[in-house]
Design a protein around this motif. Structure first.
Motif, short mmCIF file in Angstrom:
data_model
loop_
_atom_site.label_atom_id
_atom_site.label_comp_id
_atom_site.label_asym_id
_atom_site.label_seq_id
_atom_site.Cartn_x
_atom_site.Cartn_y
_atom_site.Cartn_z
N ALA A 114 0.83 -1.21 0.00
CA ALA A 114 0.00 0.00 0.00
C ALA A 114 0.86 1.26 0.00
O ALA A 114 0.57 2.23 -0.71
CB ALA A 114 -0.94 -0.01 1.20
N VAL A 135 -3.33 2.97 -0.87
CA VAL A 135 -4.16 2.55 0.27
C VAL A 135 -5.61 2.40 -0.18
O VAL A 135 -6.15 3.27 -0.86
CB VAL A 135 -4.05 3.57 1.43
N ALA A 163 -1.15 -4.93 9.08
CA ALA A 163 -2.59 -5.16 9.27
C ALA A 163 -2.92 -5.09 10.74
O ALA A 163 -2.04 -5.18 11.60
CB ALA A 163 -2.97 -6.54 8.72
N GLY A 164 -4.22 -4.98 11.01
CA GLY A 164 -4.71 -5.15 12.37
C GLY A 164 -4.95 -6.64 12.60
O GLY A 164 -5.39 -7.35 11.70
N VAL A 180 -11.25 -4.17 4.53
CA VAL A 180 -12.26 -3.21 4.99
C VAL A 180 -11.95 -1.84 4.39
O VAL A 180 -10.81 -1.55 4.04
CB VAL A 180 -12.30 -3.12 6.53
N GLU A 237 -7.38 -7.77 9.65
CA GLU A 237 -8.05 -6.88 8.70
C GLU A 237 -7.02 -5.91 8.14
O GLU A 237 -6.12 -5.44 8.84
CB GLU A 237 -9.24 -6.13 9.32
N MET A 246 -6.68 -3.23 4.20
CA MET A 246 -7.54 -2.42 3.32
C MET A 246 -7.36 -2.66 1.82
O MET A 246 -8.05 -2.03 1.02
CB MET A 246 -7.31 -0.94 3.64
N ARG A 264 0.44 -10.65 5.72
CA ARG A 264 0.37 -9.43 6.54
C ARG A 264 1.14 -9.62 7.82
O ARG A 264 1.11 -10.69 8.45
CB ARG A 264 -1.10 -9.14 6.90
N ARG A 296 -9.84 2.21 19.03
CA ARG A 296 -8.77 2.97 18.38
C ARG A 296 -7.76 3.46 19.41
O ARG A 296 -8.10 4.14 20.37
CB ARG A 296 -9.40 4.16 17.66
N ARG A 350 -4.09 4.74 18.57
CA ARG A 350 -3.01 4.94 17.59
C ARG A 350 -1.64 4.75 18.22
O ARG A 350 -0.71 4.26 17.56
CB ARG A 350 -3.16 6.33 16.98
O1 LIG Z 1 -5.46 6.02 12.51
C1 LIG Z 1 -4.45 6.65 12.19
O2 LIG Z 1 -4.06 7.64 12.78
C2 LIG Z 1 -3.63 6.12 11.11
C3 LIG Z 1 -2.38 6.63 10.87
C4 LIG Z 1 -1.61 6.12 9.88
C5 LIG Z 1 -2.11 5.10 9.09
C6 LIG Z 1 -3.37 4.64 9.36
C7 LIG Z 1 -3.95 3.60 8.60
O3 LIG Z 1 -5.11 3.34 8.66
C8 LIG Z 1 -3.07 2.81 7.74
C9 LIG Z 1 -3.85 1.76 7.03
C10 LIG Z 1 -2.92 0.92 6.24
O4 LIG Z 1 -2.35 -0.08 7.05
C11 LIG Z 1 -3.08 -1.29 6.94
N1 LIG Z 1 -3.65 -1.50 8.28
C12 LIG Z 1 -2.89 -1.60 9.38
N2 LIG Z 1 -3.64 -1.84 10.45
C13 LIG Z 1 -4.91 -1.89 10.01
C14 LIG Z 1 -6.14 -2.13 10.71
O5 LIG Z 1 -6.23 -2.34 11.91
N3 LIG Z 1 -7.25 -2.10 9.94
C15 LIG Z 1 -7.21 -1.90 8.61
N4 LIG Z 1 -6.05 -1.67 7.94
C16 LIG Z 1 -4.92 -1.68 8.64
C17 LIG Z 1 -4.06 -1.07 5.80
O6 LIG Z 1 -3.98 -2.12 4.88
C18 LIG Z 1 -3.67 0.25 5.16
O7 LIG Z 1 -2.79 0.07 4.08
C19 LIG Z 1 -4.14 5.12 10.36
#
Ligand SMILES: O=C(O)c1cccc(C(=O)CC[C@H]2O[C@@H](n3cnc4c(=O)[nH]cnc43)[C@H](O)[C@@H]2O)c1
Length: 260
Positions: A6, A73, A105-106, A173, A196, A198, A218, A227, A229
């Motif tokens: 991504a 993304v 990923a989460g 998602v 999960e 994206m 992943r 949430r 962070r």
């Molecule tokens: O919430 C934030 O502040 C924040 C800051 C930086 C990046 C993000 C993202 O949402 C990055 C999404 C990115 O990483 C993958 N990803 C990683 N953890 C998860 C998750 O728990 N749920 C969904 N996607 C996740 C995703 O594939 C994106 O490429 C948020």
């Protein structure tokens, strides 16, 4: 092989593993940024002399070996850029044998803790459907196609064993889960879900549309849930991705798509 990440830090984590791979791995220019990519969609040549790179949006040609792209993304952008790369390679007469969706990923706790690696036995579009008074209906239940792609089973088994990953469903998602309630809903709908992210379903749609098998791997950076962070461990997850990819290379290079 085409690896779709991504963002650039994920691409770099994969390229680090490939560029320290075995001598058999053709990676002469891995890590060299391509100047023609729009808005951060940078492709890396997986072979020395990867002269087939196209200059079109998100496209990457290749001459064998590995290409690692920043596909963006979200499922839509990832699908568009993966499709462009696949098409360019096919038109160039060097089609890819496999597409790998890779990144952070989460993870659903306790099965997929931070730092763990997960390989998808199913890539599922978890929020593609409709809310109804009777609950969520997927587009498949609505009669419009699929929300699920299955990577080759034998390949998933071999990869999981080689990298020490768990195999399970990886959900795609559009919105990062931010509450315990939403995490519970997703896990109830998808009891085998481990993670999960994206992009996986978009990458898979692009690959499957061109008859190319797909894999998703992943590294867990954060728990799926409320949430927080500050709890994201992105450097640790990227390090796990690099380590896992290093072990993945010989498995994928030894894999024949007709095996499974
Ligand atoms: O919430 C934030 O502040 C924040 C800051 C930086 C990046 C993000 C993202 O949402 C990055 C999404 C990115 O990483 C993958 N990803 C990683 N953890 C998860 C998750 O728990 N749920 C969904 N996607 C996740 C995703 O594939 C994106 O490429 C948020």
């Amino acid at each position: 092989m085409l690896v779709a990440t991504a963002v650039s830090v994920e691409r770099d984590a994969v390229v680090r593993a490939l560029s320290t791979g075995s001598d058999d791995t053709e990676l002469g220019v891995a890590g060299r940024a391509h100047p023609c990519r729009p808005s951060g969609t940078t492709a890396h040549g997986g072979t020395s002399g990867a002269a087939g790179h196209g200059g079109t949006s998100g496209a990457a040609g290749h001459g064998g070996g590995w290409d690692v792209i920043v596909a963006g993304v979200g499922a839509a952008l990832a699908a568009a850029n993966t499709a462009s790369a696949l098409t360019a390679a096919a038109l160039n007469g060097t089609p890819y044998d496999l597409v790998v969706s890779a990144g952070i990923a989460g993870g659903f706790v306790p099965d997929a803790p931070v730092g763990a690696l997960v390989v998808a036995d199913e890539i599922v579009a978890a929020d593609l459907g409709a809310e109804t008074e009777d609950g969520f209906l997927s587009v498949t239940e609505l009669g419009f196609g699929t929300v699920r792609h299955r990577p080759p089973g034998e390949l998933v088994r071999r990869v999981a064993e080689a990298v020490g990953a768990r195999a399970g469903a990886v959900l795609t998602v559009s919105t990062v889960t931010g509450t315990a309630e939403r995490a519970a809903v997703l896990r109830e709908r998808h009891p085998t879900a481990l993670a999960e992210a994206m992009e996986g379903f978009g990458v898979a749609e692009a690959a499957i549309a061109q008859g190319v098998p797909v894999l998703e791997i992943r590294a867990i950076s954060n728990p799926v849930g409320p949430r927080d962070r500050a709890a994201w461990r992105i450097p640790e997850a990227l390090a796990a991705l690099t380590e896992g990819f290093g072990k993945l290379v010989p498995v994928l290079e030894g894999w024949n798509r007709h095996d499974s």
